[in-house]
Design a protein around this motif. Structure first.
Motif, mmCIF file in Angstrom:
data_model
loop_
_atom_site.group_PDB
_atom_site.id
_atom_site.type_symbol
_atom_site.label_atom_id
_atom_site.label_comp_id
_atom_site.label_asym_id
_atom_site.label_seq_id
_atom_site.Cartn_x
_atom_site.Cartn_y
_atom_site.Cartn_z
ATOM 1 N N ASN A 105 18.251 -16.639 5.954
ATOM 2 C CA ASN A 105 17.424 -17.907 6.673
ATOM 3 C C ASN A 105 16.366 -17.426 7.758
ATOM 4 O OD1 ASN A 105 18.589 -20.655 5.647
ATOM 5 N ND2 ASN A 105 20.153 -19.248 5.588
ATOM 6 N N PRO A 106 16.605 -16.780 8.876
ATOM 7 C CA PRO A 106 15.817 -16.668 9.744
ATOM 8 C C PRO A 106 14.755 -15.618 9.480
ATOM 9 C CG PRO A 106 17.813 -15.436 10.352
ATOM 10 C CD PRO A 106 18.080 -16.272 9.271
ATOM 11 N N LEU A 107 15.082 -14.446 8.619
ATOM 12 C CA LEU A 107 14.016 -13.584 8.414
ATOM 13 C C LEU A 107 12.756 -14.142 7.288
ATOM 14 C CD1 LEU A 107 16.158 -10.354 8.296
ATOM 15 C CD2 LEU A 107 14.875 -11.378 10.036
ATOM 16 N N THR A 108 13.625 -14.878 6.420
ATOM 17 C CA THR A 108 12.340 -15.618 5.610
ATOM 18 C C THR A 108 11.704 -16.641 6.177
ATOM 19 O OG1 THR A 108 14.188 -17.157 4.770
ATOM 20 C CG2 THR A 108 13.794 -15.076 3.447
ATOM 21 N N ALA A 109 12.127 -17.385 7.242
ATOM 22 C CA ALA A 109 11.687 -18.182 7.893
ATOM 23 C C ALA A 109 10.515 -17.728 8.930
ATOM 24 C CB ALA A 109 12.344 -19.281 8.728
ATOM 25 N N ILE A 110 10.849 -16.551 9.634
ATOM 26 C CA ILE A 110 9.861 -16.028 10.425
ATOM 27 C C ILE A 110 8.810 -15.323 9.586
ATOM 28 C CG2 ILE A 110 9.689 -13.964 12.246
ATOM 29 C CD1 ILE A 110 12.738 -14.712 12.793
ATOM 30 N N ASP A 128 8.068 -15.967 6.555
ATOM 31 C CA ASP A 128 7.440 -16.946 5.607
ATOM 32 C C ASP A 128 7.130 -16.282 4.201
ATOM 33 O OD1 ASP A 128 6.644 -19.437 4.451
ATOM 34 O OD2 ASP A 128 4.230 -19.066 5.221
ATOM 35 N N VAL A 129 8.422 -15.860 3.909
ATOM 36 C CA VAL A 129 8.549 -15.205 2.398
ATOM 37 C C VAL A 129 9.808 -15.881 1.745
ATOM 38 C CG1 VAL A 129 7.310 -12.874 3.147
ATOM 39 C CG2 VAL A 129 9.923 -13.186 3.372
ATOM 40 N N ARG A 130 9.523 -15.442 0.398
ATOM 41 C CA ARG A 130 10.834 -15.750 -0.584
ATOM 42 C C ARG A 130 11.788 -14.774 -0.098
ATOM 43 N NH1 ARG A 130 9.957 -19.626 -4.200
ATOM 44 N NH2 ARG A 130 7.850 -20.366 -4.739
ATOM 45 N N ASN A 131 12.901 -15.044 -0.749
ATOM 46 C CA ASN A 131 14.263 -14.325 -0.468
ATOM 47 C C ASN A 131 14.208 -12.749 -0.633
ATOM 48 O OD1 ASN A 131 15.387 -16.939 0.388
ATOM 49 N ND2 ASN A 131 17.051 -16.838 -1.207
ATOM 50 N N GLY A 132 13.821 -12.493 -1.737
ATOM 51 C CA GLY A 132 13.469 -11.309 -2.213
ATOM 52 C C GLY A 132 13.047 -10.334 -1.250
ATOM 53 N N ARG A 133 11.909 -10.767 -0.706
ATOM 54 C CA ARG A 133 11.083 -9.838 0.170
ATOM 55 C C ARG A 133 12.028 -9.097 1.324
ATOM 56 N NH1 ARG A 133 7.746 -6.982 -1.023
ATOM 57 N NH2 ARG A 133 7.207 -6.695 1.118
ATOM 58 N N ILE A 134 12.978 -9.772 1.753
ATOM 59 C CA ILE A 134 13.675 -9.219 3.006
ATOM 60 C C ILE A 134 14.702 -8.146 2.470
ATOM 61 C CG2 ILE A 134 13.783 -11.235 4.296
ATOM 62 C CD1 ILE A 134 16.518 -11.647 3.677
ATOM 63 N N GLU A 182 13.013 -5.922 0.378
ATOM 64 C CA GLU A 182 11.905 -4.864 -0.117
ATOM 65 C C GLU A 182 11.136 -4.525 0.934
ATOM 66 O OE1 GLU A 182 9.639 -7.372 -2.813
ATOM 67 O OE2 GLU A 182 11.455 -7.537 -4.269
ATOM 68 N N ASN A 183 10.995 -5.362 2.033
ATOM 69 C CA ASN A 183 10.222 -5.032 3.282
ATOM 70 C C ASN A 183 11.016 -4.012 4.191
ATOM 71 O OD1 ASN A 183 9.030 -5.067 5.921
ATOM 72 N ND2 ASN A 183 8.073 -7.018 5.585
ATOM 73 N N ALA A 184 10.249 -2.597 4.149
ATOM 74 C CA ALA A 184 11.033 -1.667 4.830
ATOM 75 C C ALA A 184 11.144 -1.988 6.564
ATOM 76 C CB ALA A 184 10.231 -0.370 4.437
ATOM 77 N N ASP A 185 9.782 -2.477 6.988
ATOM 78 C CA ASP A 185 9.918 -2.629 8.391
ATOM 79 C C ASP A 185 10.681 -3.660 9.030
ATOM 80 O OD1 ASP A 185 7.648 -1.017 8.585
ATOM 81 O OD2 ASP A 185 6.344 -2.473 7.747
ATOM 82 N N ILE A 186 11.590 -4.485 8.118
ATOM 83 C CA ILE A 186 12.413 -5.401 8.736
ATOM 84 C C ILE A 186 13.727 -4.990 8.622
ATOM 85 C CG2 ILE A 186 13.183 -6.703 6.691
ATOM 86 C CD1 ILE A 186 11.990 -8.142 9.807
ATOM 87 N N GLN A 187 13.928 -3.677 7.895
ATOM 88 C CA GLN A 187 15.473 -3.394 7.647
ATOM 89 C C GLN A 187 16.094 -3.020 9.092
ATOM 90 O OE1 GLN A 187 16.676 -4.002 4.748
ATOM 91 N NE2 GLN A 187 14.548 -4.688 4.243
ATOM 92 N N PRO A 188 15.633 -2.316 10.009
ATOM 93 C CA PRO A 188 16.165 -2.101 11.225
ATOM 94 C C PRO A 188 16.718 -3.196 11.781
ATOM 95 C CG PRO A 188 14.468 -0.601 11.025
ATOM 96 C CD PRO A 188 14.155 -1.543 9.925
ATOM 97 N N LEU A 189 15.995 -4.226 11.898
ATOM 98 C CA LEU A 189 16.359 -5.547 12.451
ATOM 99 C C LEU A 189 17.480 -6.372 11.832
ATOM 100 C CD1 LEU A 189 16.215 -7.946 14.680
ATOM 101 C CD2 LEU A 189 14.289 -8.819 13.245
#
Length: 339
Positions: free
Chosen positions: A216-221, A223-229, A231-238
């Motif tokens: 919920n928060p990562l897709t909202a922040i 603004d992407v569909r669920n699958g991107r979180i 695939e996005n390497a930069d968001i993995q540490p958070l």
């Protein structure tokens, strides 16, 4: 002992409320249904009208009537409410129940079909502080993809979903009235309900909350569909830090210590596996929080990551990452509302 009352009141006529009302009305012997609405325009639209449901965008429209409607705040209804289903968003629970508080009591059963945790505690604190006179509570975990096409028509994305239900608390209620609502919901083939022991439902609640703390928060922040979180390497540490904090809180909860699986189900690795699997299965979905932000509506963030932060404080666990994403979602929502 008086015969149990079977009338069902439904508060919140969004996608879930419309689906539930339509499904209950579709049975061979439907219970009396009363829809509780806040808007006079919707009340007028529903009076003498019908609710519609389609299976998929191109499915055949199925319409159902035969329900009653009450406009909250404009009437002097005082008859007791025995069976209440709440589908409003978690932050609106207390304010939505305020107009009908006088009709609820120990005779009532309230079923929550909502995201997040913490609404029951807030309800007890604000409206039902006396444990001897408060309603019995049923919590439901939704696995149904449904959205509104219009104010009176819902689209059910798939017929493969289900709802897990359980009476809140360690001991099941002995009251036959408190089991009426469960029995009604369990009979609906469309909803696919199953009843679980409270310990099993609590474990399922926490696993769903952990997943929601990521999706919920990562897709909202972003603004992407669920699958991107995934695939996005930069968001993995958070993402990893969020789940480490969630794991620390879950493993320390007093209510978790008595669960059959204990703390083992809530390691960061276990939560990551569940979250990744759910994200993959819903990769093309747009999360409810992302859609709320896009449409300028309030979100349920304080009942998802915010709940983790609150319980963490009570347990002496600092949840920096969850606090960060909570504030970012609140800030983004505030900016959207001012545009």
């Amino acid at each position: 002992m008086p015969a149990p009352n079977h009338r069902v009141h439904i508060l919140g006529l969004g996608s879930i409320g419309t689906l539930v009302a339509h499904s209950l009305l579709s049975g061979s012997k439907p219970p009396p249904i009363t829809l509780l609405v806040h808007r006079s325009s919707l009340y007028n639209e529903l009076s003498g009208g019908k609710l519609g449901l389609r299976l998929g965008d191109d499915g055949e429209l199925q319409e159902r009537g035969g329900f009653d409607t009450e406009l909250l705040g404009s009437s002097s209804f005082s008859d007791p409410i025995y069976n209440l289903i709440i589908t409003v968003k978690a932050p609106a629970t207390v304010s939505a129940l305020e107009p009908i508080k006088h009709r609820l009591g120990s005779h009532s059963t309230i079923c929550f079909l909502q995201n997040g945790l913490g609404q029951i505690e807030k309800l007890n604190e604000s409206l039902f502080p006396d444990a001897s006179t408060r309603p019995a509570y049923v919590f439901g975990i939704m696995r149904l993809g449904v959205y509104l096409k219009s104010s009176t028509e819902a689209i059910l994305a798939s017929s493969n979903g289900s709802i897990s239900l359980g009476l809140v608390g360690s001991e099941p209620s002995s009251s036959s009235q408190h089991r009426v609502l469960l029995g009604i919901l369990l009979k609906s083939p469309v909803l696919g309900c199953e009843e679980l022991q409270w310990s099993d439902l609590l474990q399922m609640q926490l696993l769903k909350l952990a997943t929601n703390c990521i999706i919920n928060p990562l897709t909202a922040i972003l603004d992407v569909r669920n699958g991107r979180i995934n695939e996005n390497a930069d968001i993995q540490p958070l993402r990893r830090r969020i789940l480490e904090e969630v794991s620390a809180v879950f493993e320390s909860l007093p209510e978790v210590q008595s669960l059959p699986a204990g703390r083992s189900s809530f390691s960061a690795e276990s939560l990551e596996a569940v979250a990744r699997d759910t994200t993959e299965k819903t990769a093309q979905n747009s999360s409810s929080m992302r859609e709320d932000i896009r449409k300028g509506r309030s979100t349920e963030i304080e009942y998802i990551n915010g709940w983790v932060v609150k319980r963490g404080k009570e347990l002496g666990i600092d949840c920096v990452a969850n606090s960060l994403v909570t504030q970012l979602v609140l800030a983004k929502g505030s900016e959207k509302m001012h545009q």
